[in-house]
Design a protein around this motif. Sequence first.
Motif, PDB file in Angstrom:
ATOM      1  N   ASN A 190      48.612  61.668  93.943  1.00 34.40           N
ATOM      2  CA  ASN A 190      48.970  63.141  93.958  1.00 34.40           C
ATOM      3  C   ASN A 190      48.067  64.140  93.745  1.00 34.40           C
ATOM      4  OD1 ASN A 190      51.858  62.309  94.696  1.00 34.40           O
ATOM      5  ND2 ASN A 190      52.543  62.357  92.484  1.00 34.40           N
ATOM      6  N   ASP A 243      55.580  65.749 100.630  1.00 29.06           N
ATOM      7  CA  ASP A 243      56.340  64.186 100.304  1.00 29.06           C
ATOM      8  C   ASP A 243      56.839  63.602 101.320  1.00 29.06           C
ATOM      9  OD1 ASP A 243      55.577  64.657  97.703  1.00 29.06           O
ATOM     10  OD2 ASP A 243      57.369  65.398  97.017  1.00 29.06           O
ATOM     11  N   ARG A 283      53.121  62.992  80.163  1.00 27.68           N
ATOM     12  CA  ARG A 283      53.494  64.068  80.989  1.00 27.68           C
ATOM     13  C   ARG A 283      54.574  63.273  81.751  1.00 27.68           C
ATOM     14  NH1 ARG A 283      52.429  65.562  86.669  1.00 27.68           N
ATOM     15  NH2 ARG A 283      52.403  67.913  86.724  1.00 27.68           N
ATOM     16  N   HIS A 290      49.420  67.570  99.420  1.00 24.36           N
ATOM     17  CA  HIS A 290      50.059  66.564 100.302  1.00 24.36           C
ATOM     18  C   HIS A 290      51.621  67.194 100.398  1.00 24.36           C
ATOM     19  CE1 HIS A 290      51.434  65.376  96.620  1.00 24.36           C
ATOM     20  NE2 HIS A 290      52.423  64.819  96.983  1.00 24.36           N
ATOM     21  N   LEU A 334      58.040  63.620  84.341  1.00 23.87           N
ATOM     22  CA  LEU A 334      58.855  64.539  85.153  1.00 23.87           C
ATOM     23  C   LEU A 334      59.694  63.518  85.919  1.00 23.87           C
ATOM     24  CD1 LEU A 334      55.698  66.644  86.654  1.00 23.87           C
ATOM     25  CD2 LEU A 334      57.375  67.349  84.945  1.00 23.87           C
ATOM     26  N   TYR A 387      50.073  56.475  91.362  1.00 26.72           N
ATOM     27  CA  TYR A 387      50.999  57.336  92.107  1.00 26.72           C
ATOM     28  C   TYR A 387      50.346  58.640  91.648  1.00 26.72           C
ATOM     29  CZ  TYR A 387      55.114  59.928  93.377  1.00 26.72           C
ATOM     30  OH  TYR A 387      55.812  60.771  94.065  1.00 26.72           O
ATOM     31  N   ARG A 401      61.854  63.129  89.579  1.00 26.57           N
ATOM     32  CA  ARG A 401      61.804  63.935  90.829  1.00 26.57           C
ATOM     33  C   ARG A 401      63.116  63.050  91.558  1.00 26.57           C
ATOM     34  NH1 ARG A 401      57.395  62.365  95.385  1.00 26.57           N
ATOM     35  NH2 ARG A 401      59.018  62.019  96.950  1.00 26.57           N
ATOM     36  N   VAL A 428      57.963  60.375  87.642  1.00 27.13           N
ATOM     37  CA  VAL A 428      56.450  60.789  87.733  1.00 27.13           C
ATOM     38  C   VAL A 428      56.131  61.083  86.188  1.00 27.13           C
ATOM     39  CG1 VAL A 428      54.903  62.646  88.746  1.00 27.13           C
ATOM     40  CG2 VAL A 428      57.095  62.174  89.599  1.00 27.13           C
ATOM     41  N   ARG A 461      50.242  69.667  94.973  1.00 23.93           N
ATOM     42  CA  ARG A 461      49.149  68.610  94.261  1.00 23.93           C
ATOM     43  C   ARG A 461      49.414  68.724  92.827  1.00 23.93           C
ATOM     44  NH1 ARG A 461      43.068  71.098  94.909  1.00 23.93           N
ATOM     45  NH2 ARG A 461      43.574  73.210  94.605  1.00 23.93           N
ATOM     46  N   ALA A 462      49.137  67.660  92.144  1.00 22.49           N
ATOM     47  CA  ALA A 462      49.095  67.639  90.607  1.00 22.49           C
ATOM     48  C   ALA A 462      47.711  67.819  90.121  1.00 22.49           C
ATOM     49  CB  ALA A 462      49.495  66.351  90.084  1.00 22.49           C
ATOM     50  N   MET A 521      61.933  68.552  91.272  1.00 23.24           N
ATOM     51  CA  MET A 521      61.462  68.125  89.915  1.00 23.24           C
ATOM     52  C   MET A 521      61.698  68.598  88.806  1.00 23.24           C
ATOM     53  SD  MET A 521      57.466  66.360  90.750  1.00 23.24           S
ATOM     54  CE  MET A 521      56.675  67.335  89.839  1.00 23.24           C
TER      55      MET A 521
HETATM   56  C1  OGA Z   1      55.233  64.116  93.410  1.00 26.20           C
HETATM   57  C2  OGA Z   1      54.242  65.034  93.329  1.00 26.20           C
HETATM   58  C3  OGA Z   1      52.995  66.502  91.587  1.00 26.20           C
HETATM   59  C4  OGA Z   1      52.770  66.754  90.084  1.00 26.20           C
HETATM   60  O1  OGA Z   1      55.679  63.498  92.422  1.00 26.20           O
HETATM   61  O2  OGA Z   1      55.523  63.787  94.709  1.00 26.20           O
HETATM   62  O3  OGA Z   1      53.399  65.403  94.144  1.00 26.20           O
HETATM   63  O4  OGA Z   1      52.438  67.584  89.340  1.00 26.20           O
HETATM   64  N1  OGA Z   1      53.837  65.458  92.073  1.00 26.20           N
HETATM   65  O5  OGA Z   1      52.990  65.420  89.233  1.00 26.20           O
END
Ligand code: OGA
Length: 312
Positions: free
Chosen positions: A119, A125, A290, A123, A292, A115, A294, A96, A279-280, A138
């Motif tokens: 996000n 996943d 940024r 939602h 991350l 993507y 997952r 991510v 949600r992001a 994450m």
């Molecule tokens: C995901 C998501 C949220 C974020 O990767 O499924 O929803 O804060 N990420 O990046």
Amino acid sequence: MSPADIVRREEFELSFMVKALRTALGAEVIGLDVSQPFDAGTLEVIQQAFFDHHLLVFRDQNLSDEEQVAFSRQFGALEAFPEADKTKSAIEIYNVANVSPEGKHFDINDHRAIYQKVNARFHTDSSYRSIPSLASIMYGIEVLPDGTGGGETEFSNMFKAYDALPTSMKARLKPLYMVHYYEFGRRLYPELPPVPVKERSMVPPVTHPVVRVHPDRDNRRSLFITANAGNEIGGMTLEEGQALHRELVEHVAKVEFCHRHRWRVGDLVMWDNRCLLHRAMAYDMEKHRRVLRRTTVAGTGPIVGPFSHPTK
Ligand code: OGA
Ligand code: MN
């Protein structure tokens, strides 16, 4: 429980702490290095904390891809992400990120940037799969600098959101099924390119009950909706479905159901997709980095609606 088990339990209580957050969900696990496999007693305590709080934050971790995959496997089989991302080391990893490992910001048409955008709506996943995921995990590698707005992940507690609904709405939702569709979220952004047919055909539309019961929480009921799906609701016209969907999405965003996680480097956050939405929060994607990582624990079966548990 044998005396030896009791002694071991006392040792666990001394070696780490589970501290509930003051918001609508979640707990911080303090003093536990998750890079090593858990022994059976620790795993049991963590599982219970996960069921009780729905989200666990482990701060100050230092995890390789392999260690994150190994940590995640302790909670079940992992989902695979067959997308064309050459930077990842294993099929169970989803990056991510808004930048490549070389530090280049992704073009808006890059599927990784897309993507991130999709996000931004509440939602859960993999709800577009016939068996949606159990948990997502994450890990924070690069995060926004302190004091910068946005970039948090916000969670909403679907037990609380369901409980707060008027009785008449609960009765209305009880028999409903909603169509979840991989492409739906993308369609909300007309400026983005369509999902390629090959990718789309791997995940045809599925339906899930709007109210679900939680197998590890005594079949407690919660809402199972997502902002990325839902205008098509069985037995309703598209307009009726759209109106109901909008009402529910507004409902789940209420602050009393929510918790916002502000990322620090080294955070590992694990959440229950069976009873939380997330949600992001928007941030300046062109300015900041940024990153991350997952992993996702697969669900163990189709979603069960309230009719199997009529007394709950
Ligand atoms: C995901 C998501 C949220 C974020 O990767 O499924 O929803 O804060 N990420 O990046
Ligand atoms: Mn997500």
